[in-house]
Scaffold this motif. Structure first.
Motif: not given
Lengths: 151, 107
Positions: B29-32, B47, B67, B70-71
């Motif tokens: 998901p690569m959540v910031t 991330f 982060s 990109a997801a």
């Protein structure tokens, strides 16, 4: 009871290491958290201890002029600088500008591809450490929909 | 069921350097950590921080990521000295200690 918990914990840890999907054999490289948490390109440079780079057309940045969606912007980096050791991607107006720090060595062609997030229209800076020297180039990407929205 | 499947291809380019074009598509998901969910609660940062590329079990290179990747991250490298049948491997680690790896055969 406590001993059983202790053993179970140990087993869980062990199986995390031995999990077939997770063969993370080496301990990861030491992370410069200050650089990744830095909130401006200048503080990224400072955290990494980088000397001011020399502008170079030898770094070619392939990226769209206009990105519909800043959440996923394809980027391709190519250079003919000799002995590339490191490629850094920096999104100038992202809240956390340092996007990636990629190590290079002679076994790899000096080429790298990634998809990045860009918060808004801004310059993408690419720094290349090659033969002990730091070079940079940048490219402006116009972003229609920012990449740091919820999601 | 693997929550984080990996897709990877290592295609030999038939050039004098025996280069393989390696394309990797990770699921993450690569959540910031800056965004909020539907209820307005902050979504904790999640991330990938480290990626390793290997050839026949030997480390070739690593990438540290923030982060701002990109997801469902995509990465590409061009690795020299690869023969048909060589094993190209990828492994990642995230800021919550989750990890995943995958191996494919160069062709």
């Amino acid at each position: 009871m406590q001993r059983r918990h202790f053993l179970a914990g140990g087993l869980a840890l062990l199986s995390a290491y031995l999990a077939p999907g997770g063969a993370w054999a080496n301990s990861p490289a030491r992370r410069n958290s200050n650089a990744f948490n830095a909130r401006s390109p200048a503080s990224v440079y400072a955290a990494l201890g980088l000397k001011p780079p020399r502008d170079s057309d030898a770094i070619r940045i392939v990226a769209p002029d206009v990105a519909e969606n800043g959440a996923s912007v394809p980027v391709e980096i190519q250079t003919n600088l000799p002995q590339v050791e490191q490629i850094l991607l920096i999104g100038e107006r992202n809240l956390f500008p340092l996007l990636a720090d990629a190590s290079f060595n002679p076994r790899l062609q000096p080429w790298f591809e990634a998809r990045i997030k860009l918060a808004e229209t801004s310059k993408l800076h690419v720094l290349v450490q090659a033969n002990g020297q730091l070079y940079s180039n940048s490219r402006t990407v116009r972003v229609i929909l920012g990449g740091c929205l919820p999601g | 069921m693997n929550k984080f499947p990996i897709r990877m291809r290592a295609s030999l380019q038939n050039d004098p350097d025996h280069t393989a074009l390696i394309k990797v598509l990770l699921s993450h998901p690569m959540v910031t950590g800056l965004s909020k969910d539907e209820q307005g609660r902050p979504r904790p940062a999640h991330f990938i921080t480290d990626i390793e590329l290997s050839l026949n079990g030997q480390l070739v290179t690593r990438v540290q990521t923030g982060s701002g990747i990109a997801a469902d991250p995509l990465f590409g490298w061009r690795l020299k000295g690869v023969k048909a049948g060589d094993k190209v491997g990828i492994a990642w680690l995230d800021n919550q200690g989750q990890q995943q790896s995958f191996e494919t055969t160069a062709q």
